[in-house]
Scaffold this active site. Sequence first.
Site, PDB file in Angstrom:
ATOM      1  N   PRO A  99      36.093  38.533  33.686  1.00  0.00           N
ATOM      2  CA  PRO A  99      35.425  38.264  32.402  1.00  0.00           C
ATOM      3  C   PRO A  99      34.698  36.920  32.313  1.00  0.00           C
ATOM      4  O   PRO A  99      34.050  36.657  31.316  1.00  0.00           O
ATOM      5  CB  PRO A  99      36.587  38.299  31.413  1.00  0.00           C
ATOM      6  CG  PRO A  99      37.780  37.873  32.210  1.00  0.00           C
ATOM      7  CD  PRO A  99      37.568  38.401  33.596  1.00  0.00           C
TER       8      PRO A  99
ATOM      9  N   CYS B   7      44.586  36.449  43.207  1.00  0.00           N
ATOM     10  CA  CYS B   7      45.771  36.050  42.447  1.00  0.00           C
ATOM     11  C   CYS B   7      46.967  36.810  42.998  1.00  0.00           C
ATOM     12  O   CYS B   7      47.762  37.362  42.252  1.00  0.00           O
ATOM     13  CB  CYS B   7      45.564  36.256  40.952  1.00  0.00           C
ATOM     14  SG  CYS B   7      45.130  37.922  40.502  1.00  0.00           S
TER      15      CYS B   7
HETATM   16  N1  SAM Z   1      36.372  35.880  38.519  1.00  0.00           N
HETATM   17  C1  SAM Z   1      36.891  36.498  37.311  1.00  0.00           C
HETATM   18  C2  SAM Z   1      37.360  35.420  36.362  1.00  0.00           C
HETATM   19  O1  SAM Z   1      37.723  34.328  36.828  1.00  0.00           O
HETATM   20  O2  SAM Z   1      37.337  35.646  35.148  1.00  0.00           O
HETATM   21  C3  SAM Z   1      37.981  37.503  37.624  1.00  0.00           C
HETATM   22  C4  SAM Z   1      37.552  38.533  38.617  1.00  0.00           C
HETATM   23  S1  SAM Z   1      38.699  39.816  38.903  1.00  0.00           S
HETATM   24  C5  SAM Z   1      39.908  39.020  39.844  1.00  0.00           C
HETATM   25  C6  SAM Z   1      37.847  40.796  40.087  1.00  0.00           C
HETATM   26  C7  SAM Z   1      36.581  41.489  39.585  1.00  0.00           C
HETATM   27  O3  SAM Z   1      36.041  42.252  40.677  1.00  0.00           O
HETATM   28  C8  SAM Z   1      36.811  42.467  38.458  1.00  0.00           C
HETATM   29  O4  SAM Z   1      35.988  42.140  37.370  1.00  0.00           O
HETATM   30  C9  SAM Z   1      36.432  43.823  39.033  1.00  0.00           C
HETATM   31  O5  SAM Z   1      35.758  44.648  38.113  1.00  0.00           O
HETATM   32  C10 SAM Z   1      35.498  43.451  40.174  1.00  0.00           C
HETATM   33  N2  SAM Z   1      35.476  44.472  41.240  1.00  0.00           N
HETATM   34  C11 SAM Z   1      36.275  45.560  41.390  1.00  0.00           C
HETATM   35  N3  SAM Z   1      35.909  46.266  42.465  1.00  0.00           N
HETATM   36  C12 SAM Z   1      34.861  45.642  43.023  1.00  0.00           C
HETATM   37  C13 SAM Z   1      34.038  45.904  44.137  1.00  0.00           C
HETATM   38  N4  SAM Z   1      34.254  46.959  44.920  1.00  0.00           N
HETATM   39  N5  SAM Z   1      33.032  45.043  44.396  1.00  0.00           N
HETATM   40  C14 SAM Z   1      32.836  43.964  43.624  1.00  0.00           C
HETATM   41  N6  SAM Z   1      33.586  43.669  42.548  1.00  0.00           N
HETATM   42  C15 SAM Z   1      34.587  44.494  42.249  1.00  0.00           C
END
Ligand code: SAM
Length: 432
Positions: free
Chosen positions: A96, A214
């Site tokens: 987010p 994480c």
């Molecule tokens: N960086 C964000 C923050 O600090 O608020 C949190 C990111 S969260 C750990 C990982 C993100 O990667 C999610 O929003 C998810 O929707 C996205 N994601 C999921 N599958 C993915 C894919 N195959 N390629 C790229 N992003 C992906």
Amino acid sequence: MQALLGADYPAFERSLCEAPPVSVRVNDKVPLAPSADRVPWCGAGYYLAQRPVFTLDPLLHGGAYYVQEASSMFLAQAVGQHFPQAARVLDLCAAPGGKSTLLAQCLPDTSLLVSNEVIRSRAAILAENMAKWGNANTLVTNNKPADFAALPGWFDVLVVDAPCSGEGMFRKDVQAVDEWSPRNVDMCAARQCDILREAWPALKPGGVLVYSTCTYNRQENEDNVAWTCRELGAERLSIDLKGRTDIVETEGGYHFYPHRTRGEGFFLSVMRKWEDAPLPRPSKPARFKGVREQPWRGALPLPLRAGREWAALCDGDRVTAYPADLKEDMRLAEKTWHVVQAGVSLGRTKGRDFVPDAAAALSKALDSGAVASVEVDGETAIAYLRRDNLTLPDAPKGYVLVRYRGLPLGWVKNLGNRCNNLYPQEWRIRMR
Ligand code: SAM
């Protein structure tokens, strides 16, 4: 975890039964020092003694701070020590927006920050949070990692805060416990390699990769760092911990454990792409959207801060201001990727009227002293953010900036006997 932590394991297990600390990172929009209890590895980070009802705090909606788990603020050290002046930064998995708002805060405003999210609904939340944070040097995209190979070597820095098995979130998020399985760890590790491989061409030779998760396990952390160095061609860089011994360094990077530091589980590694890495040929651009071609003629429809040059462009009735020094980069990005939001969205022309955008009210670029505004109390601010009807007898007529404790929240059109509430429907507070 017993194998990873050895004698430390019982303390780790005990920490999982403790309440997670509450922390925020403050913006520079209004002076704010929420406590005397600072996050040691991030100058703008503060711990709070209790968890307030953040949703009912107008300062949160105005972008005065972001609620962020403390360990992940360690990214500030990677920025400060390895790329304080980077020209173009891609935050690939950005929704987010925790890491992206931190990057926006740590980088100079001459840098271009591209915050990307692959899931469309999450890209909208990212765009909202970036608009509220208010930096004009950012753009939000909704693309797959492979789409960034369209501009090989374009980015100086690639941040991959990867989707992971979430072991570090167990005490904050029960769902992470339910979803965990050895098979899910394998799947996450494989997906992380895919993401890294697909986006890798976008990073310039000699550029910096920040990889974070994480979670604790080796597969998603140390093994993937080793894989990146070996298969993609990179070397690990170290971060000076300035004497701290609570952050655990392994051969792959830096671990935060809840029994050692005040925060959730987190892993971060910094790598440099080999200087002599070959530049691949550009892949086909995604080209989702037309380019805003029409320059805006005459004075800007809203006053922007002096000290920076602005170039305003029209796309139909929509008017967007770009920092002049970043305009070419931003327009190239708009030709190449699916850009959700770029620069400062000023508003829409409507006949002879100009209807200002909420993003302009929240932008640090707005010269807010030069527009009509009204200061409201906390209760009125919440009513405004709920999109309730307001009467503001003391406010001037026409488009008026609503402020709470000096912080701009959005616009109303004051008709005298009542106001049209222009706060975006999709951002409104639903909690009663
Ligand atoms: N960086 C964000 C923050 O600090 O608020 C949190 C990111 S969260 C750990 C990982 C993100 O990667 C999610 O929003 C998810 O929707 C996205 N994601 C999921 N599958 C993915 C894919 N195959 N390629 C790229 N992003 C992906």
